[in-house]
Enzyme design. Structure first.
Site, PDB file in Angstrom:
ATOM      1  N   ASP A 186     -33.066   9.429 -49.088  1.00 63.33           N
ATOM      2  CA  ASP A 186     -32.350   8.229 -49.503  1.00 63.33           C
ATOM      3  C   ASP A 186     -33.279   7.239 -50.211  1.00 63.33           C
ATOM      4  O   ASP A 186     -34.496   7.463 -50.318  1.00 63.33           O
ATOM      5  CB  ASP A 186     -31.699   7.599 -48.259  1.00 63.33           C
ATOM      6  CG  ASP A 186     -30.291   7.123 -48.532  1.00 63.33           C
ATOM      7  OD1 ASP A 186     -30.018   6.701 -49.661  1.00 63.33           O
ATOM      8  OD2 ASP A 186     -29.475   7.152 -47.581  1.00 63.33           O
ATOM      9  N   ASP A 209     -21.756   5.327 -52.379  1.00 64.26           N
ATOM     10  CA  ASP A 209     -21.139   6.162 -51.345  1.00 64.26           C
ATOM     11  C   ASP A 209     -19.635   6.336 -51.532  1.00 64.26           C
ATOM     12  O   ASP A 209     -18.921   5.396 -51.877  1.00 64.26           O
ATOM     13  CB  ASP A 209     -21.379   5.532 -49.962  1.00 64.26           C
ATOM     14  CG  ASP A 209     -22.839   5.625 -49.549  1.00 64.26           C
ATOM     15  OD1 ASP A 209     -23.673   6.026 -50.375  1.00 64.26           O
ATOM     16  OD2 ASP A 209     -23.131   5.281 -48.386  1.00 64.26           O
TER      17      ASP A 209
END
Ligand code: GLA
Length: 419
Positions: free
Chosen positions: A173, A228
């Protein structure tokens, strides 16, 4: 040389894949690429070996968030085998954020001892014992998005630890990384993985912030292109629009990642989930299930386990499908060319009512003449349809429900004299 488990069973395929890598590498860079010595093969260029087609599996985040533990992972591994997910191609079982709590005095990352009392090595062994591959999550920065320890300053120690545990896939990430250069950092992480000696898929997750479609191929095997996903139709529509712009970047060894699947999580209708899955397949997206695999309804199974739609996603040509017709009133037609010369075509309806949609062979790159059509959701042959490229009424037509999809595969019939 370490070879990924799925190739270990098939040495001929593994060798062919390795040779393909050296050819691809040579073509792509214009440089002379030396054939890697056996011991260096994995370190030299594992990309196409690791992801010749988009990775498939399961990831904990969409359904479980931080609520992860070894019981969930073991039960999910069992379910992946029992439900037929593994047979259908879903082979990576990935634990997302929140498995890690701190670092030891030696710098080694420590898994939550309450939630993973047997440790990650034992868990990876269990997952491998089921014939699956094991994945984990980290962050380039000092902390993950959920505030757990990130990899900054520890790339090599972490890569070595993960290799020791038997990790096959890592999602990395980009939280707390604002001042860093993404191509540089992810390349450093890739190099640490290579030094570990174990081929590990690198899933780059910087949400498309730094144009990964321009640099991520050769660094990771998949890269997120958007923020997301959420379990809603609006989210799917928005993500599809963004991901569709980067079709040129995708191909064997490196894939645009429009985020993990929400199929089966409850926020969309059956038709909407079918459209979500069809679009991911036609965009050659990684297919990472994000629902509770231990408790799937028949409807959810029928989507995630549709082998003909999965075959479109996993087609070895590796082309990302594109919109070939954009209709002002809410209709889109997508086309993905497939390795056998056929075409996958998805008719999508974004409007509020039913929509008649159609396509001419010329619009999907097929020659005039007869072609065999099969409906991939109905699992039904629709017979031979002939479009000679002349009359308006030769167009191939379907009715698509609101927010729904009709997905077909079309094979041109062999040319006959006189056609
Ligand atoms: C980011 C990622 C998500 C998930 C979470 C975990 O938001 O984009 O996919 O990994 O972090 O905290």
């Amino acid at each position: 040389m370490t070879i990924p488990a799925h190739l270990r069973k098939n040495p001929a395929k593994a060798l062919a894949a390795l040779l393909a890598v050296s050819v691809l590498a040579a073509c792509g860079t214009g440089k002379t690429v030396k054939e890697p010595a056996a011991g260096q093969a994995a370190a030299a260029a594992p990309a196409a070996v690791l992801a010749p087609v988009p990775p498939m599996g399961f990831n904990t985040w969409n359904k479980f968030g931080c609520n992860v533990d070894e019981k969930l992972i073991r039960e999910t591994a069992d379910a992946m085998v029992e439900t037929g997910m593994l047979d259908a191609g879903y082979k990576y079982l990935v634990i997302d954020d929140c498995w890690q709590v701190e670092r030891g005095a030696d710098g080694r990352i420590i898994a939550d001892p309450q939630r993973f009392p047997a440790g990650m090595k034992a868990l990876a062994d269990y997952v491998h014992g089921k014939g699956l591959l094991f994945g984990i999550y980290s962050d380039i920065g000092p902390k993950t998005c959920a505030g757990r320890p990130g990899a900054a300053g520890f790339f090599d120690i972490d890569a070595a630890t993960y290799a020791e545990w038997g990790v096959d896939y890592i999602k990395v990430d980009w939280c707390h990384c604002d001042d860093l250069d993404a191509p540089t950092e992810y390349a450093k992480f890739r190099d640490a993985l290579r030094r570990s000696g174990r081929p590990i898929v690198l899933s780059i997750c910087e949400w498309g912030r730094n144009d990964p479609w321009k640099w991520a191929k050769g660094v990771g095997q998949l890269w997120r292109t958007t923020a997301d996903i959420g379990d809603s139709w609006d989210s799917v529509v928005w993500i599809v629009g963004a991901n569709s712009r980067h079709a040129d970047a995708a191909g064997p060894g490196g894939w645009n990642d429009p985020d993990m699947l929400e199929v089966g999580n409850g926020g969309m209708t059956f038709d909407e989930y079918k459209t979500h899955f069809s679009l991911w397949a036609i965009m050659a997206a990684p297919l990472m299930a994000g629902n509770d695999l231990r408790a799937m309804t028949e409807e959810t199974r029928s989507i995630l386990l549709n082998k003909e739609v999965i075959a479109v996603d996993q087609d070895p040509l590796g082309a990302q499908g594109r919109v070939v017709i954009e209709r002002g009133y809410g209709g889109q037609v997508w086309m993905k060319p497939l390795a056998d010369g056929s075409r996958a075509v998805a008719f999508v309806n974004y409007s509020k009512g039913d929509l008649d949609q159609y396509v001419r062979w010329a619009q999907i790159g097929l020659p005039p003449g007869p072609a065999k059509v099969r409906d991939l959701w109905a699992g039904k042959d629709l017979g031979i349809h002939t479009d000679m490229g002349r009359h308006y009424n030769e167009r191939f037509q379907v009715k698509v429900p609101s927010h729904g999809v009709v997905m077909v595969r079309i094979w041109p019939e062999p040319a006959r004299p006189g056609n």
